[in-house]
Design an enzyme around this catalytic site. Structure first.
Site, PDB file in Angstrom:
ATOM      1  N   LYS A   1     -14.581  30.707 -32.229  1.00  0.00           N
ATOM      2  CA  LYS A   1     -15.978  30.263 -32.042  1.00  0.00           C
ATOM      3  C   LYS A   1     -16.156  28.857 -32.621  1.00  0.00           C
ATOM      4  CE  LYS A   1     -18.230  34.743 -32.800  1.00  0.00           C
ATOM      5  NZ  LYS A   1     -19.162  35.434 -33.682  1.00  0.00           N
TER       6      LYS A   1
ATOM      7  N   HIS B   1      -2.881  55.973  -9.690  1.00  0.00           N
ATOM      8  CA  HIS B   1      -2.282  55.194  -8.601  1.00  0.00           C
ATOM      9  C   HIS B   1      -1.998  53.761  -9.019  1.00  0.00           C
ATOM     10  CE1 HIS B   1      -2.727  58.362  -5.594  1.00  0.00           C
ATOM     11  NE2 HIS B   1      -3.799  58.693  -6.300  1.00  0.00           N
TER      12      HIS B   1
ATOM     13  N   GLY C   1     -22.266  45.644 -35.329  1.00  0.00           N
ATOM     14  CA  GLY C   1     -22.546  45.396 -33.909  1.00  0.00           C
ATOM     15  C   GLY C   1     -21.915  46.435 -32.998  1.00  0.00           C
ATOM     16  N   ARG C   2     -20.645  46.753 -33.236  1.00  0.00           N
ATOM     17  CA  ARG C   2     -19.944  47.681 -32.342  1.00  0.00           C
ATOM     18  C   ARG C   2     -20.317  49.137 -32.610  1.00  0.00           C
ATOM     19  NH1 ARG C   2     -16.786  44.772 -35.654  1.00  0.00           N
ATOM     20  NH2 ARG C   2     -15.573  45.806 -37.277  1.00  0.00           N
TER      21      ARG C   2
ATOM     22  N   GLU D   1     -11.633  45.713 -32.699  1.00  0.00           N
ATOM     23  CA  GLU D   1     -12.331  44.807 -33.613  1.00  0.00           C
ATOM     24  C   GLU D   1     -12.386  45.454 -35.008  1.00  0.00           C
ATOM     25  OE1 GLU D   1     -16.650  43.401 -33.240  1.00  0.00           O
ATOM     26  OE2 GLU D   1     -15.606  41.766 -32.270  1.00  0.00           O
TER      27      GLU D   1
ATOM     28  N   GLU E   1     -23.268  32.585 -26.710  1.00  0.00           N
ATOM     29  CA  GLU E   1     -23.363  33.113 -25.349  1.00  0.00           C
ATOM     30  C   GLU E   1     -24.762  33.669 -25.082  1.00  0.00           C
ATOM     31  OE1 GLU E   1     -21.015  33.701 -27.531  1.00  0.00           O
ATOM     32  OE2 GLU E   1     -19.022  33.775 -26.612  1.00  0.00           O
TER      33      GLU E   1
ATOM     34  N   LYS F   1     -27.526  40.908 -32.805  1.00  0.00           N
ATOM     35  CA  LYS F   1     -27.694  41.273 -34.213  1.00  0.00           C
ATOM     36  C   LYS F   1     -28.043  40.038 -35.046  1.00  0.00           C
ATOM     37  CE  LYS F   1     -25.296  43.298 -38.121  1.00  0.00           C
ATOM     38  NZ  LYS F   1     -24.156  44.040 -38.645  1.00  0.00           N
TER      39      LYS F   1
HETATM   40  O1  F6P Z   1     -17.896  37.816 -32.043  1.00  0.00           O
HETATM   41  C1  F6P Z   1     -17.868  39.156 -32.364  1.00  0.00           C
HETATM   42  C2  F6P Z   1     -19.238  39.676 -32.633  1.00  0.00           C
HETATM   43  O2  F6P Z   1     -19.665  39.259 -33.870  1.00  0.00           O
HETATM   44  C3  F6P Z   1     -19.266  41.188 -32.503  1.00  0.00           C
HETATM   45  O3  F6P Z   1     -18.874  41.823 -33.644  1.00  0.00           O
HETATM   46  C4  F6P Z   1     -20.671  41.424 -32.107  1.00  0.00           C
HETATM   47  O4  F6P Z   1     -20.833  42.695 -31.568  1.00  0.00           O
HETATM   48  C5  F6P Z   1     -20.862  40.317 -31.110  1.00  0.00           C
HETATM   49  O5  F6P Z   1     -20.170  39.231 -31.660  1.00  0.00           O
HETATM   50  C6  F6P Z   1     -22.277  39.939 -30.813  1.00  0.00           C
HETATM   51  O6  F6P Z   1     -22.972  39.535 -31.955  1.00  0.00           O
HETATM   52  P1  F6P Z   1     -24.536  39.490 -32.010  1.00  0.00           P
HETATM   53  O7  F6P Z   1     -25.062  40.850 -31.734  1.00  0.00           O
HETATM   54  O8  F6P Z   1     -24.876  39.011 -33.377  1.00  0.00           O
HETATM   55  O9  F6P Z   1     -25.010  38.522 -30.953  1.00  0.00           O
END
Ligand code: F6P
Length: 562
Positions: free
Chosen positions: A524, A400, A283-284, A369, A217, A211
């Protein structure tokens, strides 16, 4: 800050619920015995979903009081404001319009928010995503050598990963033959290394989904992927080792999904190969937007359109159905009931559908979240417990492993059981329909949890007296059963939208902004600050607290610089 939410604990309904709870002695055996209509009265239809709430620890009075609570905290008005695009995400000053991402084309009146024709924008992007997916599926969009794409690798994390991977797994039977999607999320280099190790760069397409397009990452993994791709193509003699050839290889093998198209261009991905969305899709909550591009390629635009239609059916139910019959509202209020009056700390989601094996993980981000907050949307502290821990595993595996605690432990664990009537694979074991063996467990578990087994029943089986207490099941362990005809794209959309709105209902009662996520920021920032301490900056290492310094020093001992 926006106007203060209504403190739920000051409402008349809350006081009545407290009194009601104090006088309630849950007894599902007796309640069912005394009321033959209970199951019917507390079972609801939500689009294709049959939702049975009758095994919850509620009476008609409980439901009436919970509905009154929703009325007193202004759930109807908050819902209206969300669908209308008001800035209910107050800490980020944003509209919350994931529901707009699934409005059918041509819905009237059109939705215009902050001067933006939302419907037009949504469908313009969807059309581009669909056209792109069709060309990949048809083998018209090729890699640099002209070979068709066989593997799509989605690089993203959090909402840019969990929704697509969960839905891809859930809809595996709909995935086009010969196409595979893989998902890389973790910055642990093992994730990328394992994901690409057996791939052919000539037939691999990367989707960088982020987003913000700033997530460490995802950008790190995207760079790793770019290096892997270019080294691979050059090594195979598929492209020349020149800047131009490398650039055009990236254009053929990389697309992006983001709200930050300028950052996409900076990374080197042609903006023509980027699909946008908007800051009003959290995002979620974004699997229904261009973030679902990998899914569209996998299952095709028609199935994805059905997926969106499933969401929309539940949106309409939630937006228009009176609270007494409004399934997401009732399920959200039941969760409030358990968290705030029974002190439940967790909530299990137990899909009796192997294809839903990533659904609990997906729900963890959606719910935790969203509602793991200690302040309200006006910045004041919350007045009661919020955000329970969501967790689960597919049945029967969970049976189980951890069901022992749900059946006989000291904690109350409300649980949602989800199953489908028609399996994708109707296998038989001799005379037995294996799906029926499976579903027998789905039916049996909620029955056992609700009604338990008394000491008399245990004794009647001839159990030795000293073993009786260990074999007693108290019962009165609350469950909701959700039964769908089959795990179709539409049903999956319905399930996701159901939990989105449950989450919203809980957040509304607690007065919290369910659409920000400030709690993930500190870690972060510290990771960025700690990096120099790990990579040899002595002053940065000295500046750490003693525990962190020791850990980093130990790491240095364990992994000496080569
Ligand atoms: O760190 C949490 C977050 O901001 C989430 O809310 C989001 O889904 C995820 O990181 C990834 O963010 P992006 O889509 O901006 O890479």
């Amino acid at each position: 800050m926006s106007s203060a939410p209504i403190d739920p604990t000051t409402t008349e309904a809350w006081a009545s619920l407290s009194t009601h709870h104090a006088g309630l002695a849950p007894d599902l055996r007796a309640w069912f015995a005394a009321d033959p209509e209970r199951a019917t009265r507390l079972t609801f239809r939500l689009a294709d979903l049959h939702v049975d709430l009758s095994k919850n620890l509620v009476t008609d009075e409980t439901i009436a009081l919970l509905v009154r609570l929703a009325e007193e905290v202004g759930l109807a008005e908050h819902t209206r404001a969300m669908f209308a695009g008001e800035h209910i995400n107050v800490t980020e000053d944003r509209a919350v319009l994931h529901t707009a991402a699934r409005r059918p084309r041509g819905t009237t009146p059109p939705l215009v928010v902050d001067g933006q024709d939302v419907d037009a924008d949504v469908h313009e992007v969807l059309d581009r995503v669909y056209a792109f997916a069709r060309s990949v599926r048809a083998g018209e969009w090729t890699g640099v050598t002209g070979q068709a794409i066989r593997t799509v690798v989605n690089i993203g994390i959090g909402g840019s990963d969990l929704g697509p991977v969960m839905a891809y797994e859930a809809l595996k039977p709909y995935v086009a033959e010969g196409l595979e999607v893989r998902f890389v999320s973790n910055i642990d280099p093992a994730d990328m290394a394992e994901s690409v190790k057996d791939l052919d760069p000539r037939t691999t397409l990367f989707i960088v989904a982020s987003k913000t397009f700033t997530t460490l990452e995802t950008l790190t993994n995207a760079r790793l992927a770019r290096t892997w791709l270019l080294d691979g193509l050059v090594g195979l003699g598929a492209v020349e080792d020149t800047a131009d050839a490398r650039r055009s290889a990236v254009a053929q093998h990389f697309v992006a999904v983001s709200t930050a198209l300028d950052q996409v261009a900076e990374f080197g991905i042609d903006p023509a190969n980027a699909f946008g969305f908007w800051d009003w899709v959290g995002g979620r909550y974004s699997v229904d937007s261009a973030i679902g591009t990998s899914l569209v390629i996998a299952v095709g635009p028609e199935a994805f359109a059905e997926f969106l239609a499933g969401f929309h059916a539940v949106d309409e139910h939630f937006r228009t159905t009176p609270l007494e019959r409004n399934v997401p509202a009732l399920m959200g209020l039941l969760n409030v009931w358990y968290v705030n009056f029974f002190d439940a700390h967790t909530h299990a989601v137990l899909p009796y559908a192997q294809y839903l094996h990533r659904f609990p993980a997906y729900l963890q981000q959606l719910t935790m979240e969203s509602n793991g907050k200690s302040v309200r949307w006006d910045g004041a502290p919350v007045t009661t417990q919020t955000g329970e821990i969501f967790w689960g595993e597919p049945g029967t595996n969970g049976q189980h492993a951890f069901y022992q605690l749900i059946h006989q432990g000291t904690r109350l664990v409300p649980a949602d059981f989800i199953a489908v009537a028609n399996p994708a694979h109707p296998l038989r074991d001799g005379d037995a329909d294996v799906h029926e063996l499976f579903l027998a467990n789905f039916f049996a578990q909620t029955k056992a949890l609700a009604f338990g087994k008394t000491a008399e029943e245990v004794r009647a089986e001839g159990t030795r007296e000293e073993l009786v207490s260990a074999r007693v099941f108290d019962g009165d362990r609350p469950t909701t059963s959700i039964l769908a005809p089959a795990l179709t794209p539409s049903v999956l959309g319905q399930l996701i939208a159901l939990y989105e709105h449950i989450t919203f209902v809980q957040g509304t009662v607690w007065g919290i902004d369910s659409f920000d996520q400030w709690g993930v920021e500190l870690g972060k920032k510290l990771a960025a600050e700690i990096t120099p301490a790990i990579t040899g900056d002595a002053a940065a290492l000295a500046a750490q607290d003693p525990s962190t310094r020791n850990l980093i020093t130990t790491y240095h001992h364990l992994r000496p610089t080569p």
